[in-house]
Design a protein around this motif. Sequence first.
Motif, PDB file in Angstrom:
ATOM      1  N   TYR A  68    -110.964 -73.037 -34.963  1.00  0.00           N
ATOM      2  CA  TYR A  68    -111.066 -71.587 -35.047  1.00  0.00           C
ATOM      3  C   TYR A  68    -111.008 -70.995 -33.638  1.00  0.00           C
ATOM      4  O   TYR A  68    -111.719 -71.449 -32.746  1.00  0.00           O
ATOM      5  CB  TYR A  68    -112.373 -71.181 -35.739  1.00  0.00           C
ATOM      6  CG  TYR A  68    -112.444 -71.625 -37.175  1.00  0.00           C
ATOM      7  CD1 TYR A  68    -112.883 -72.902 -37.514  1.00  0.00           C
ATOM      8  CD2 TYR A  68    -112.057 -70.764 -38.194  1.00  0.00           C
ATOM      9  CE1 TYR A  68    -112.927 -73.308 -38.836  1.00  0.00           C
ATOM     10  CE2 TYR A  68    -112.112 -71.167 -39.519  1.00  0.00           C
ATOM     11  CZ  TYR A  68    -112.545 -72.443 -39.834  1.00  0.00           C
ATOM     12  OH  TYR A  68    -112.595 -72.839 -41.155  1.00  0.00           O
ATOM     13  N   LEU A  69    -110.157 -69.997 -33.453  1.00  0.00           N
ATOM     14  CA  LEU A  69    -109.936 -69.427 -32.136  1.00  0.00           C
ATOM     15  C   LEU A  69    -110.718 -68.126 -31.943  1.00  0.00           C
ATOM     16  O   LEU A  69    -110.990 -67.416 -32.913  1.00  0.00           O
ATOM     17  CB  LEU A  69    -108.440 -69.139 -31.942  1.00  0.00           C
ATOM     18  CG  LEU A  69    -107.491 -70.320 -32.159  1.00  0.00           C
ATOM     19  CD1 LEU A  69    -106.053 -69.876 -31.953  1.00  0.00           C
ATOM     20  CD2 LEU A  69    -107.824 -71.461 -31.213  1.00  0.00           C
ATOM     21  N   PRO A  70    -111.041 -67.782 -30.691  1.00  0.00           N
ATOM     22  CA  PRO A  70    -111.692 -66.500 -30.395  1.00  0.00           C
ATOM     23  C   PRO A  70    -110.690 -65.369 -30.593  1.00  0.00           C
ATOM     24  O   PRO A  70    -109.824 -65.142 -29.767  1.00  0.00           O
ATOM     25  CB  PRO A  70    -112.122 -66.642 -28.933  1.00  0.00           C
ATOM     26  CG  PRO A  70    -111.200 -67.669 -28.363  1.00  0.00           C
ATOM     27  CD  PRO A  70    -110.855 -68.603 -29.483  1.00  0.00           C
ATOM     28  N   VAL A  71    -110.800 -64.668 -31.686  1.00  0.00           N
ATOM     29  CA  VAL A  71    -109.729 -63.779 -32.126  1.00  0.00           C
ATOM     30  C   VAL A  71    -109.462 -62.634 -31.149  1.00  0.00           C
ATOM     31  O   VAL A  71    -108.307 -62.283 -30.907  1.00  0.00           O
ATOM     32  CB  VAL A  71    -110.028 -63.230 -33.540  1.00  0.00           C
ATOM     33  CG1 VAL A  71    -111.260 -62.370 -33.557  1.00  0.00           C
ATOM     34  CG2 VAL A  71    -108.827 -62.475 -34.078  1.00  0.00           C
ATOM     35  N   ARG A  72    -110.516 -62.051 -30.568  1.00  0.00           N
ATOM     36  CA  ARG A  72    -110.265 -60.925 -29.679  1.00  0.00           C
ATOM     37  C   ARG A  72    -109.476 -61.350 -28.447  1.00  0.00           C
ATOM     38  O   ARG A  72    -108.499 -60.690 -28.058  1.00  0.00           O
ATOM     39  CB  ARG A  72    -111.578 -60.258 -29.261  1.00  0.00           C
ATOM     40  CG  ARG A  72    -111.353 -59.007 -28.400  1.00  0.00           C
ATOM     41  CD  ARG A  72    -112.665 -58.343 -28.025  1.00  0.00           C
ATOM     42  NE  ARG A  72    -113.391 -57.846 -29.178  1.00  0.00           N
ATOM     43  CZ  ARG A  72    -113.126 -56.687 -29.774  1.00  0.00           C
ATOM     44  NH1 ARG A  72    -112.133 -55.938 -29.349  1.00  0.00           N
ATOM     45  NH2 ARG A  72    -113.851 -56.286 -30.801  1.00  0.00           N
ATOM     46  N   SER A  80    -102.085 -57.402 -28.672  1.00  0.00           N
ATOM     47  CA  SER A  80    -102.612 -56.746 -29.865  1.00  0.00           C
ATOM     48  C   SER A  80    -103.991 -56.154 -29.583  1.00  0.00           C
ATOM     49  O   SER A  80    -104.616 -56.461 -28.566  1.00  0.00           O
ATOM     50  CB  SER A  80    -102.717 -57.752 -31.024  1.00  0.00           C
ATOM     51  OG  SER A  80    -101.459 -58.325 -31.297  1.00  0.00           O
ATOM     52  N   THR A  81    -104.436 -55.314 -30.490  1.00  0.00           N
ATOM     53  CA  THR A  81    -105.785 -54.757 -30.386  1.00  0.00           C
ATOM     54  C   THR A  81    -106.617 -55.208 -31.573  1.00  0.00           C
ATOM     55  O   THR A  81    -106.082 -55.455 -32.659  1.00  0.00           O
ATOM     56  CB  THR A  81    -105.751 -53.219 -30.344  1.00  0.00           C
ATOM     57  OG1 THR A  81    -105.102 -52.733 -31.524  1.00  0.00           O
ATOM     58  CG2 THR A  81    -104.999 -52.721 -29.122  1.00  0.00           C
ATOM     59  N   ASN A  89    -115.759 -53.542 -44.110  1.00  0.00           N
ATOM     60  CA  ASN A  89    -116.104 -54.958 -43.925  1.00  0.00           C
ATOM     61  C   ASN A  89    -114.883 -55.789 -43.545  1.00  0.00           C
ATOM     62  O   ASN A  89    -114.618 -56.843 -44.116  1.00  0.00           O
ATOM     63  CB  ASN A  89    -116.739 -55.533 -45.196  1.00  0.00           C
ATOM     64  CG  ASN A  89    -118.161 -55.028 -45.400  1.00  0.00           C
ATOM     65  OD1 ASN A  89    -118.792 -54.548 -44.462  1.00  0.00           O
ATOM     66  ND2 ASN A  89    -118.646 -55.119 -46.623  1.00  0.00           N
ATOM     67  N   THR A  90    -114.132 -55.291 -42.559  1.00  0.00           N
ATOM     68  CA  THR A  90    -112.918 -55.990 -42.131  1.00  0.00           C
ATOM     69  C   THR A  90    -112.819 -56.000 -40.612  1.00  0.00           C
ATOM     70  O   THR A  90    -113.353 -55.121 -39.933  1.00  0.00           O
ATOM     71  CB  THR A  90    -111.643 -55.332 -42.691  1.00  0.00           C
ATOM     72  OG1 THR A  90    -111.606 -53.956 -42.284  1.00  0.00           O
ATOM     73  CG2 THR A  90    -111.571 -55.432 -44.202  1.00  0.00           C
ATOM     74  N   VAL A  91    -112.135 -57.014 -40.123  1.00  0.00           N
ATOM     75  CA  VAL A  91    -111.713 -57.060 -38.727  1.00  0.00           C
ATOM     76  C   VAL A  91    -110.229 -56.722 -38.724  1.00  0.00           C
ATOM     77  O   VAL A  91    -109.436 -57.376 -39.387  1.00  0.00           O
ATOM     78  CB  VAL A  91    -111.956 -58.445 -38.108  1.00  0.00           C
ATOM     79  CG1 VAL A  91    -111.398 -58.511 -36.702  1.00  0.00           C
ATOM     80  CG2 VAL A  91    -113.446 -58.765 -38.103  1.00  0.00           C
ATOM     81  N   GLN A  92    -109.853 -55.693 -37.975  1.00  0.00           N
ATOM     82  CA  GLN A  92    -108.489 -55.187 -38.011  1.00  0.00           C
ATOM     83  C   GLN A  92    -107.745 -55.589 -36.742  1.00  0.00           C
ATOM     84  O   GLN A  92    -108.207 -55.333 -35.638  1.00  0.00           O
ATOM     85  CB  GLN A  92    -108.491 -53.665 -38.164  1.00  0.00           C
ATOM     86  CG  GLN A  92    -109.181 -53.197 -39.446  1.00  0.00           C
ATOM     87  CD  GLN A  92    -109.361 -51.694 -39.499  1.00  0.00           C
ATOM     88  OE1 GLN A  92    -109.490 -51.032 -38.468  1.00  0.00           O
ATOM     89  NE2 GLN A  92    -109.365 -51.152 -40.704  1.00  0.00           N
TER      90      GLN A  92
END
Length: 219
Positions: A68-72, A80-81, A89-92
């Motif tokens: 699992y990668l650090p998404v930010r 990307s942002t 309840n989402t990460v966009q």
Amino acid sequence: MIRKRNLGIALAILGMTVTGAAGVYAGSNLQQIKAYLNYGLGVEVDGTLLKDSSGRKLNPITYQNVTYLPVRAVAQGLGSTVNVNPAGNTVQIKSGLTDTVPGTSPSIPATDTKVKSSYLPSDFRIPEDAKFNAFIQSTAAGKKYVIVEFTTKDSFETLYSEYKTYLTNHGFQDVIESKNADEFSFNTKNTTQSWIISGTITKKDNETLSSITINWSEQ
């Protein structure tokens, strides 16, 4: 090397990897797991090793043989942002390297060397090492247009000569040209297309680079 088109980000533990995302998961939605911080792996985006704000290498998490990668950090490295939407309840994640509407300019990381316009003439060369600061590709009044800005290690004089030769070989006759020791520009058009090409000498980290801006459009 991670590519945007095939990057799969597992959302199961985004609460661990997105700053401020803990608020997305509340109460019974949280499940304790046993995972491993994998110091044996680093994360690269187009050859650049991702680091945290302290300059330390970012390490992924391994859980049940899935990494699992650090998404930010990964998303920002790809232009990307990332935003957290508590209400939904989402990460966009909003991609950065896409066609844009007129008047907008997406932010593209200077490490990105893979941008390619589908509108620019195929025989117009963009240096292989080009690092893009701006990229706009869209249409206005039914006409395609492209605006790009990049830096390259290709020399100022080489690019000046190359672009001048390109315009001459393609039959552009009324070229408004200017050049001095550290700047040049070409402005021309014919019945099918117009070009504004400018170049300057710039320095970054004690390295001399050429900064190029291309403004092309259909007539």
